[in-house]
Design a protein around this motif. Sequence first.
Motif, mmCIF file in Angstrom:
data_model
loop_
_atom_site.group_PDB
_atom_site.id
_atom_site.type_symbol
_atom_site.label_atom_id
_atom_site.label_comp_id
_atom_site.label_asym_id
_atom_site.label_seq_id
_atom_site.Cartn_x
_atom_site.Cartn_y
_atom_site.Cartn_z
ATOM 1 N N PRO A 19 14.035 9.074 68.099
ATOM 2 C CA PRO A 19 13.110 10.216 68.231
ATOM 3 C C PRO A 19 11.787 9.981 67.503
ATOM 4 O O PRO A 19 11.740 9.283 66.485
ATOM 5 N N PHE A 20 10.734 10.605 68.028
ATOM 6 C CA PHE A 20 9.391 10.442 67.454
ATOM 7 C C PHE A 20 9.379 10.729 65.960
ATOM 8 O O PHE A 20 8.779 9.995 65.169
ATOM 9 N N LYS A 21 10.064 11.806 65.548
ATOM 10 C CA LYS A 21 9.981 12.192 64.130
ATOM 11 C C LYS A 21 10.545 11.086 63.224
ATOM 12 O O LYS A 21 10.075 10.911 62.108
ATOM 13 N N ASP A 22 11.537 10.360 63.717
ATOM 14 C CA ASP A 22 12.092 9.277 62.900
ATOM 15 C C ASP A 22 11.173 8.058 62.896
ATOM 16 O O ASP A 22 10.971 7.420 61.871
ATOM 17 N N VAL A 23 10.607 7.751 64.063
ATOM 18 C CA VAL A 23 9.684 6.618 64.153
ATOM 19 C C VAL A 23 8.485 6.859 63.232
ATOM 20 O O VAL A 23 8.000 5.952 62.558
ATOM 21 N N ALA A 24 8.034 8.109 63.187
ATOM 22 C CA ALA A 24 6.810 8.419 62.445
ATOM 23 C C ALA A 24 7.064 8.750 60.979
ATOM 24 O O ALA A 24 6.124 8.880 60.206
ATOM 25 N N ARG A 25 8.334 8.912 60.586
ATOM 26 C CA ARG A 25 8.583 9.307 59.200
ATOM 27 C C ARG A 25 9.356 8.296 58.397
ATOM 28 O O ARG A 25 9.605 8.500 57.204
ATOM 29 N N TYR A 26 9.793 7.234 59.048
ATOM 30 C CA TYR A 26 10.665 6.303 58.344
ATOM 31 C C TYR A 26 10.276 4.881 58.733
ATOM 32 O O TYR A 26 10.627 4.411 59.810
ATOM 33 N N ASN A 27 9.483 4.236 57.911
ATOM 34 C CA ASN A 27 9.135 2.848 58.229
ATOM 35 C C ASN A 27 8.575 2.140 56.991
ATOM 36 O O ASN A 27 8.341 2.763 55.959
ATOM 37 N N ASN A 28 8.393 0.856 57.116
ATOM 38 C CA ASN A 28 7.781 0.086 56.042
ATOM 39 C C ASN A 28 6.303 -0.123 56.351
ATOM 40 O O ASN A 28 5.934 -0.506 57.466
ATOM 41 N N ALA A 40 4.448 7.901 55.751
ATOM 42 C CA ALA A 40 4.197 9.227 56.325
ATOM 43 C C ALA A 40 3.588 10.166 55.277
ATOM 44 O O ALA A 40 2.779 11.033 55.593
ATOM 45 N N ARG A 41 3.977 9.993 54.015
ATOM 46 C CA ARG A 41 3.466 10.862 52.943
ATOM 47 C C ARG A 41 1.997 10.591 52.630
ATOM 48 O O ARG A 41 1.241 11.503 52.343
ATOM 49 N N TYR A 42 1.594 9.315 52.659
ATOM 50 C CA TYR A 42 0.288 8.969 52.086
ATOM 51 C C TYR A 42 -0.742 8.415 53.070
ATOM 52 O O TYR A 42 -1.882 8.157 52.695
ATOM 53 N N ALA A 43 -0.340 8.187 54.332
ATOM 54 C CA ALA A 43 -1.267 7.526 55.255
ATOM 55 C C ALA A 43 -2.411 8.427 55.708
ATOM 56 O O ALA A 43 -3.393 7.947 56.265
ATOM 57 N N ASP A 44 -2.276 9.727 55.443
ATOM 58 C CA ASP A 44 -3.351 10.660 55.790
ATOM 59 C C ASP A 44 -4.704 10.245 55.222
ATOM 60 O O ASP A 44 -5.751 10.516 55.817
ATOM 61 N N LEU A 166 -1.528 6.179 68.008
ATOM 62 C CA LEU A 166 -0.665 5.723 66.921
ATOM 63 C C LEU A 166 -0.836 6.636 65.706
ATOM 64 O O LEU A 166 -1.965 6.883 65.275
ATOM 65 N N PRO A 167 0.279 7.141 65.138
ATOM 66 C CA PRO A 167 0.150 7.822 63.852
ATOM 67 C C PRO A 167 -0.354 6.809 62.815
ATOM 68 O O PRO A 167 -0.072 5.613 62.921
ATOM 69 N N LYS A 168 -1.112 7.304 61.833
ATOM 70 C CA LYS A 168 -1.672 6.376 60.841
ATOM 71 C C LYS A 168 -0.587 5.565 60.150
ATOM 72 O O LYS A 168 -0.761 4.383 59.873
ATOM 73 N N GLN A 169 0.544 6.228 59.860
ATOM 74 C CA GLN A 169 1.616 5.525 59.135
ATOM 75 C C GLN A 169 2.252 4.417 59.957
ATOM 76 O O GLN A 169 2.941 3.557 59.421
ATOM 77 N N ASN A 170 2.040 4.422 61.264
ATOM 78 C CA ASN A 170 2.604 3.373 62.100
ATOM 79 C C ASN A 170 1.616 2.252 62.397
ATOM 80 O O ASN A 170 1.862 1.404 63.258
ATOM 81 N N GLY A 171 0.486 2.250 61.697
ATOM 82 C CA GLY A 171 -0.428 1.119 61.830
ATOM 83 C C GLY A 171 -1.662 1.384 62.654
ATOM 84 O O GLY A 171 -2.230 0.459 63.240
ATOM 85 N N ALA A 172 -2.085 2.651 62.715
ATOM 86 C CA ALA A 172 -3.290 2.995 63.465
ATOM 87 C C ALA A 172 -4.483 2.224 62.915
ATOM 88 O O ALA A 172 -4.504 1.887 61.737
#
Lengths: 270, 199
Positions: A19-28, A40-44, A166-172
């Motif tokens: 699910p999107f929420k997991d892809v966007a909230r849980y990664n290295n 996800a916490r700090y990429a803003d 791309l969400p920022k946390q995923n490498g935008a």
Amino acid sequence: AATPAMADKGFYTSEDKTPFKDVARYNNFYEFGTDKGDPARYADALTVDPWSVMVEGEVGKPGTYALEDLLKGIDLEERIYRLRCVEAWSMVIPWIGIPLHKLLAKVEPTSKAKYVEFTALYRPEEMRGQRSRFSTIDWPYVEGLRMDEAMNPLTLMATGLYGQELPKQNGAPFRLVVPWKYGFKSIKSIVKVRLTEKQPATTWQQLAPQEYGFYANVNPNVDHPRWSQKYERRLPNSLFDPNRIKTRMFNGYEAQVAHLYKGMNLRRYY
Amino acid sequence: MGWQKPLLFSLCLLPLGWLVGQAVGSDLGPDPAKSLVLFTGSWALNFLLLTLLVSPARQWLKRPGLIRYRRMLGLFAFFYASLHAFCVATYILGWDWGILQEELRERPYMLVGFLAWLTLVPLALTSNRFSVRRLGRRWGILHRLVYATLLLTLLHLFWLVRSDMAEALVYGVLGGVLLLWRWRNSRFFSRLDRKIFNK
């Protein structure tokens, strides 16, 4: 729309998507911290517009390109890929992007170009992980591919996922996706693409060469020195079902990429 | 006595309670298996350090009575370490005997972690009053095994670091302080002191 031909090329899988929420909230994305919730916490804090990419080295058209100019004229495609992390978890992600070979064609590699080196953004004022005094990583993050790997149709430059930017946390706004290699090869937030004659010195390989090789192909037969690579936990999992599945050779993309490594000792070139 | 021990007991159960709460509310993220393994492992180490803190705390706070809480803390270290081992066996190894053997053989951090848990077993088994009386002086000698537990646990932790040393360093420093305090307090050290300073 997905067709059987796309599945044959490896562009599509019918496995359950993470699910999107997991892809966007849980990664290295260690630029923002080493906890999997940190990106996800700090990429803003990251500014992704405007974004320019330097193209250098063995190319006919070097220069600094605005990202939109680099992508202009190339159709976006959706690719549903498995992503296998070297830490033995995995996801299935619908990416949006352009095949790298189309982008390379645009900048005209010379005959001397044997490798592609990618460099990620170094901007400690926006990336708190780069300010950490305990990190052993020598920023910026660098990754690389052999030319034939870069030209393989599976190799994608992603600009989105799940049909959105791309969400920022995923490498935008611009990242690599190489589905048959461990996730750390798929470098995020790229600012430089350099074509070279020599094999690039990549971040993890320099940091711990006995643990992370240049190739980093998903391979259940070659263990990481500190843990087994035979199985993976497909995310999301639950307490009652760890969702452990067998890891496949080249992450299941053997038909598409095995020929690239014919005759190579994959234990030595891991 | 009276209310202190039940209170401490409830406090020691808080991490477990938190974990159960998160699990029931499905708040452990997309990889709860991993979260459980990490969480139980950290709390095993936290309780191990708390147990080892009792002796210096008795001296620093001039509260020798604190000794009566040490057994409970030690047993909770064993409890969380056992939960950790159980989660590893379930979620990482899938109770696959072949994989377990291979991991123990080839993965030093896994072997070291297993040994650390193993050293706690005799300590937990002889933590009762009967054993203390029966073993006499030998009880103290046996329970020095806890220093091996600490060193093995720290090694286990350092071996797991991918690139960020912060957490491992904090634990390493805390463990080091607790060991240094003991070294300073050992008879060996006081004898050395006397020799050097002619006290």
